[in-house]
Design a protein around this motif. Structure first.
Motif, mmCIF file in Angstrom:
data_model
loop_
_atom_site.group_PDB
_atom_site.id
_atom_site.type_symbol
_atom_site.label_atom_id
_atom_site.label_comp_id
_atom_site.label_asym_id
_atom_site.label_seq_id
_atom_site.Cartn_x
_atom_site.Cartn_y
_atom_site.Cartn_z
ATOM 1 N N ARG A 103 0.851 -1.189 0.000
ATOM 2 C CA ARG A 103 0.000 0.000 0.000
ATOM 3 C C ARG A 103 0.884 1.235 0.000
ATOM 4 N N ALA A 104 0.405 2.265 -0.656
ATOM 5 C CA ALA A 104 1.120 3.543 -0.656
ATOM 6 C C ALA A 104 0.171 4.621 -0.165
ATOM 7 N N ALA A 105 0.718 5.592 0.555
ATOM 8 C CA ALA A 105 -0.124 6.630 1.158
ATOM 9 C C ALA A 105 -0.507 7.706 0.158
ATOM 10 N N VAL A 106 0.480 8.141 -0.653
ATOM 11 C CA VAL A 106 0.218 9.258 -1.571
ATOM 12 C C VAL A 106 0.827 8.956 -2.943
ATOM 13 N N PRO A 129 5.678 12.096 12.276
ATOM 14 C CA PRO A 129 4.325 11.795 12.773
ATOM 15 C C PRO A 129 3.243 12.010 11.714
ATOM 16 N N MET A 130 3.368 13.102 10.935
ATOM 17 C CA MET A 130 2.367 13.381 9.896
ATOM 18 C C MET A 130 2.408 12.299 8.813
ATOM 19 N N MET A 131 3.624 11.984 8.332
ATOM 20 C CA MET A 131 3.747 10.989 7.263
ATOM 21 C C MET A 131 3.360 9.602 7.775
ATOM 22 N N GLY A 132 3.695 9.320 9.014
ATOM 23 C CA GLY A 132 3.342 8.028 9.615
ATOM 24 C C GLY A 132 1.829 7.850 9.724
ATOM 25 N N ARG A 133 1.131 8.959 10.029
ATOM 26 C CA ARG A 133 -0.345 8.895 10.101
ATOM 27 C C ARG A 133 -0.922 8.558 8.739
ATOM 28 N N TRP A 134 -0.388 9.181 7.690
ATOM 29 C CA TRP A 134 -0.885 8.875 6.327
ATOM 30 C C TRP A 134 -0.627 7.412 6.002
ATOM 31 N N MET A 135 0.565 6.921 6.373
ATOM 32 C CA MET A 135 0.920 5.532 6.052
ATOM 33 C C MET A 135 0.059 4.545 6.834
ATOM 34 N N ALA A 136 -0.206 4.871 8.086
ATOM 35 C CA ALA A 136 -1.030 3.977 8.914
ATOM 36 C C ALA A 136 -2.448 3.905 8.356
ATOM 37 N N ARG A 137 -2.918 5.040 7.836
ATOM 38 C CA ARG A 137 -4.258 5.088 7.251
ATOM 39 C C ARG A 137 -4.288 4.237 5.975
ATOM 40 N N ALA A 138 -3.275 4.422 5.115
ATOM 41 C CA ALA A 138 -3.237 3.682 3.850
ATOM 42 C C ALA A 138 -3.076 2.181 4.096
ATOM 43 N N SER A 140 -4.051 0.400 6.786
ATOM 44 C CA SER A 140 -4.817 -0.051 7.963
ATOM 45 C C SER A 140 -5.198 -1.535 7.889
ATOM 46 N N GLU A 141 -5.539 -2.022 6.673
ATOM 47 C CA GLU A 141 -5.923 -3.443 6.549
ATOM 48 C C GLU A 141 -4.722 -4.353 6.814
ATOM 49 N N LEU A 142 -3.556 -3.941 6.341
ATOM 50 C CA LEU A 142 -2.338 -4.748 6.538
ATOM 51 C C LEU A 142 -1.920 -4.722 8.007
ATOM 52 N N LEU A 143 -2.061 -3.544 8.612
ATOM 53 C CA LEU A 143 -1.645 -3.395 10.006
ATOM 54 C C LEU A 143 -2.535 -4.223 10.935
ATOM 55 N N ALA A 144 -3.812 -4.380 10.543
ATOM 56 C CA ALA A 144 -4.736 -5.138 11.381
ATOM 57 C C ALA A 144 -4.271 -6.590 11.520
ATOM 58 N N ASP A 145 -3.570 -7.109 10.499
ATOM 59 C CA ASP A 145 -3.098 -8.499 10.529
ATOM 60 C C ASP A 145 -1.620 -8.604 10.895
ATOM 61 N N LEU A 170 9.678 6.538 10.675
ATOM 62 C CA LEU A 170 8.319 6.339 10.157
ATOM 63 C C LEU A 170 7.653 5.142 10.831
ATOM 64 N N ALA A 171 8.423 4.067 11.011
ATOM 65 C CA ALA A 171 7.867 2.874 11.665
ATOM 66 C C ALA A 171 7.407 3.228 13.080
ATOM 67 N N GLY A 172 8.186 4.055 13.774
ATOM 68 C CA GLY A 172 7.811 4.490 15.125
ATOM 69 C C GLY A 172 6.503 5.259 15.105
ATOM 70 N N ALA A 173 6.346 6.137 14.091
ATOM 71 C CA ALA A 173 5.123 6.937 13.987
ATOM 72 C C ALA A 173 3.927 6.034 13.658
ATOM 73 N N ILE A 174 4.123 5.039 12.789
ATOM 74 C CA ILE A 174 3.034 4.112 12.421
ATOM 75 C C ILE A 174 2.652 3.280 13.647
ATOM 76 N N SER A 175 3.661 2.896 14.420
ATOM 77 C CA SER A 175 3.426 2.103 15.627
ATOM 78 C C SER A 175 2.595 2.880 16.646
ATOM 79 N N GLU A 176 2.874 4.194 16.765
ATOM 80 C CA GLU A 176 2.123 5.060 17.686
ATOM 81 C C GLU A 176 0.632 5.026 17.362
ATOM 82 N N VAL A 177 0.328 5.087 16.065
ATOM 83 C CA VAL A 177 -1.065 5.161 15.634
ATOM 84 C C VAL A 177 -1.732 3.788 15.718
ATOM 85 N N SER A 178 -1.006 2.740 15.275
ATOM 86 C CA SER A 178 -1.627 1.428 15.086
ATOM 87 C C SER A 178 -1.469 0.503 16.294
#
Ligand SMILES: [Zn+2]
Length: 203
Positions: A103-106, A129-138, A140-145, A170-178
């Motif tokens: 998945r890609a965010a933008v 943090p901003m870029m990580g939020r976009w990535m976590a959103r993009a 989200s289905e992969l992160l759930a598993d 970025l991984a740290g920021a994605i981890s914060e969100v997910s």
């Protein structure tokens, strides 16, 4: 009862900061103000001064294209029409990749490219943090598993030149969100590979 009393005393102390703490806070905000006046925050993409806070200016934000569904279930490439859920792109069918889902965010257009360049080469880790939020959103289905996040490490020579591993930030920021943990030190880069910037598609 004693515990209750001491807890409420602590609360009172917290609510009424000491003179010294207030002074310290005042000095800190004065310093912050002085720094902000000297260096007004700039848009990381077009370098226009930002009114308040971080992020992109309104114009760059409006130009940024976040990738939304419908997209190829495997490659994450956006479709111009909706062929229904789970459908694969011609690219994914003709030349299946080694991974199951990406998945890609933008879209990688001018704004995204400028962001990536300042993030990677200008020490703009505050953008993580901003870029990580976009990535976590993009993703989200992969992160759930997902059991963990694996930022690809830099070769030590490049880490020395760049000072930070931006993928780890970025991984740290994605981890914060997910809430998915970052698995630091699980993989090793043994070979220095050329920089992707300036390479052609086939390279
Ligand atoms: Zn801008």
């Amino acid at each position: 009862m004693n515990e209750l009393v001491s807890a409420s005393q602590e609360l009172e102390q917290e609510q009424a900061p000491s003179r010294r703490a207030r002074l310290r806070g005042g000095l800190r905000s004065a310093l912050r103000l002085a720094l902000d006046l000297a260096l007004p925050p700039l848009c990381p993409s077009c370098r226009a001064p930002l009114g308040d806070g971080a992020g992109l200016c309104a114009e760059c934000w409006s130009k940024l294209s976040l990738i939304e569904k419908p997209y190829c279930a495997r490659l994450g490439i956006p479709f111009t029409y909706d062929p229904g859920p789970g459908l694969l792109s011609m690219e994914a069918i003709a030349d299946p990749p080694a991974y199951d889902r990406a998945r890609a965010a933008v879209r990688y257009d001018d704004v995204a490219r400028a962001l990536v360049v300042v993030f990677k080469f200008n020490d703009r880790l505050d953008l993580a943090p901003m870029m990580g939020r976009w990535m976590a959103r993009a993703g989200s289905e992969l992160l759930a598993d997902a059991d963990g996040l694996l930022p690809v490490p830099l070769h030590w020579r490049r880490l020395w030149a760049r000072r930070f591993n931006q993928a780890a930030a970025l991984a740290g920021a994605i981890s914060e969100v997910s809430g998915v943990p970052v698995l630091h030190g699980s993989i090793n880069r043994v070979r220095a590979t050329p920089q992707q910037v300036g390479l052609s598609k086939s390279e």
